[in-house]
Design a protein around this motif. Structure first.
Motif, short mmCIF file in Angstrom:
data_model
loop_
_atom_site.label_atom_id
_atom_site.label_comp_id
_atom_site.label_asym_id
_atom_site.label_seq_id
_atom_site.Cartn_x
_atom_site.Cartn_y
_atom_site.Cartn_z
N GLY A 138 -47.89 -15.00 -66.06
CA GLY A 138 -46.72 -14.20 -66.39
C GLY A 138 -46.62 -13.86 -67.87
N ILE A 139 -46.94 -14.84 -68.71
CA ILE A 139 -46.89 -14.62 -70.16
C ILE A 139 -47.96 -13.62 -70.59
N MET A 140 -49.16 -13.77 -70.05
CA MET A 140 -50.25 -12.87 -70.42
C MET A 140 -49.97 -11.45 -69.94
N ALA A 141 -49.33 -11.31 -68.79
CA ALA A 141 -49.06 -9.97 -68.25
C ALA A 141 -48.09 -9.19 -69.11
N THR A 142 -47.27 -9.88 -69.90
CA THR A 142 -46.30 -9.19 -70.75
C THR A 142 -46.89 -8.73 -72.08
N MET A 143 -48.12 -9.15 -72.40
CA MET A 143 -48.73 -8.79 -73.67
C MET A 143 -49.26 -7.36 -73.60
N PRO A 144 -48.93 -6.52 -74.58
CA PRO A 144 -49.41 -5.12 -74.57
C PRO A 144 -50.93 -5.00 -74.56
N ALA A 145 -51.61 -5.93 -75.25
CA ALA A 145 -53.06 -5.83 -75.35
C ALA A 145 -53.74 -6.03 -74.00
N VAL A 146 -53.10 -6.74 -73.10
CA VAL A 146 -53.71 -7.01 -71.80
C VAL A 146 -53.81 -5.74 -70.97
N ALA A 147 -52.89 -4.81 -71.16
CA ALA A 147 -52.87 -3.58 -70.37
C ALA A 147 -54.12 -2.74 -70.58
N ASP A 148 -54.77 -2.88 -71.73
CA ASP A 148 -55.96 -2.09 -72.05
C ASP A 148 -57.26 -2.78 -71.65
N CYS A 149 -57.18 -3.96 -71.06
CA CYS A 149 -58.39 -4.72 -70.72
C CYS A 149 -59.03 -4.16 -69.45
N SER A 150 -60.34 -4.30 -69.36
CA SER A 150 -61.07 -3.87 -68.17
C SER A 150 -60.86 -4.87 -67.04
N THR A 151 -61.26 -4.46 -65.84
CA THR A 151 -61.10 -5.33 -64.68
C THR A 151 -61.91 -6.61 -64.83
N LEU A 152 -63.14 -6.48 -65.36
CA LEU A 152 -63.98 -7.65 -65.54
C LEU A 152 -63.38 -8.61 -66.56
N GLY A 202 -62.20 -27.91 -66.73
CA GLY A 202 -61.41 -26.86 -67.39
C GLY A 202 -62.17 -26.21 -68.54
N ILE A 203 -62.84 -27.01 -69.36
CA ILE A 203 -63.60 -26.47 -70.48
C ILE A 203 -64.77 -25.63 -69.98
N THR A 204 -65.40 -26.09 -68.88
CA THR A 204 -66.48 -25.30 -68.27
C THR A 204 -65.97 -23.94 -67.82
N GLY A 205 -64.76 -23.92 -67.24
CA GLY A 205 -64.16 -22.65 -66.84
C GLY A 205 -63.94 -21.72 -68.03
N LEU A 206 -63.51 -22.30 -69.17
CA LEU A 206 -63.32 -21.50 -70.38
C LEU A 206 -64.64 -20.93 -70.88
N VAL A 207 -65.68 -21.76 -70.89
CA VAL A 207 -67.00 -21.30 -71.36
C VAL A 207 -67.51 -20.16 -70.49
N LEU A 208 -67.39 -20.31 -69.17
CA LEU A 208 -67.83 -19.25 -68.26
C LEU A 208 -67.01 -17.98 -68.47
N ALA A 209 -65.70 -18.15 -68.72
CA ALA A 209 -64.85 -16.98 -68.96
C ALA A 209 -65.28 -16.25 -70.22
N LEU A 210 -65.63 -16.99 -71.25
CA LEU A 210 -66.09 -16.36 -72.50
C LEU A 210 -67.40 -15.62 -72.29
N ILE A 211 -68.28 -16.22 -71.48
CA ILE A 211 -69.56 -15.56 -71.21
C ILE A 211 -69.34 -14.26 -70.42
N ILE A 212 -68.46 -14.32 -69.43
CA ILE A 212 -68.17 -13.13 -68.64
C ILE A 212 -67.54 -12.04 -69.50
N SER A 213 -66.65 -12.46 -70.44
CA SER A 213 -65.96 -11.47 -71.27
C SER A 213 -66.92 -10.71 -72.19
N ILE A 214 -68.07 -11.29 -72.48
CA ILE A 214 -69.05 -10.61 -73.33
C ILE A 214 -69.55 -9.33 -72.68
N PHE A 215 -69.66 -9.35 -71.35
CA PHE A 215 -70.17 -8.21 -70.60
C PHE A 215 -69.08 -7.27 -70.14
#
Length: 216
Positions: A138-152, A202-215
């Protein structure tokens, strides 16, 4: 014994599908009442007390000792769950989410890390992973910058939120007490094993999320 286990499942299922069946309204009301999760589980417990206790020759004192040993840890777990729900509403109604989100957004950190930290902080304070995920989303959805993010990128953000909501399971988490109670280990050992394991996940999930965000 299998029938006793299936009692709450059958009652809840009948309650769910009763509204779609051509049965009188009075029958639907009865099925809905019996299908309430707490009542269905209570009926299953009473059935287990009779069929696995009284009919098997257990005396009243013996049955009481078994119930005391079984139900005592459940009370602690219910207390932790209820406390987590109270804290969740306090955080939400006090507007703390409106403070945390903009503060982290202005920090200049990637949104992936911001999402992880929000879920992590809520998880550490409230204990419930579901509350942490819903509040962070909910907090992230209210951030203006999130609206411009890609689906991936949004998918990667979801992974980060799930990672933050998984990490640091400690004494205010019902799962912590489930592991501690039913495996019969002390709190110190649970912190060294369960808490560390959940944090690594949890940290593994963060690392994978960062890797995915690169692409993204």
């Amino acid at each position: 014994m299998l029938i006793i286990i299936l009692i709450p499942l059958i009652l809840i299922l009948l309650s769910t599908i009763s509204s779609y069946l051509p049965v009188p309204a009075s029958v639907q009301n009865v099925l809905a009442f019996l299908g309430e999760p707490f009542l269905a589980l209570t009926i299953a417990t009473l059935a287990a007390m009779y069929f696995l206790g009284t009919r098997m020759g257990y005396k009243r004192d013996q049955l009481k000792k078994i119930l005391d040993r079984s139900l005592r840890p459940v009370g602690m777990i219910l207390l932790v769950i209820a406390s987590g729900g109270v804290i969740r509403w306090m955080l939400q109604d006090s507007g703390l989410g409106n403070i945390i989100g903009p503060a982290l957004e202005q920090s200049g950190m990637p949104l992936i890390i911001v999402a992880f930290l929000i879920a992590f902080l809520v998880r550490a304070s409230v204990g419930s992973s579901i509350v942490a995920m819903t509040m962070a989303s909910g907090i992230m959805a209210t951030m203006p910058a999130v609206a411009d993010c890609s689906t991936l990128y949004l998918a990667a953000m979801c992974c980060a939120i799930c990672g933050g909501a998984t990490a640091l399971s400690h004494v205010n988490d019902a799962g912590f007490w489930l592991v501690s109670t039913f495996l019969e280990v002390d709190e110190k050992t649970t912190l060294k094993s369960w808490t560390v394991m959940e944090t690594l996940i949890g940290i593994t999930g963060l690392v994978l999320a960062l890797i995915i965000s690169i692409f993204a």
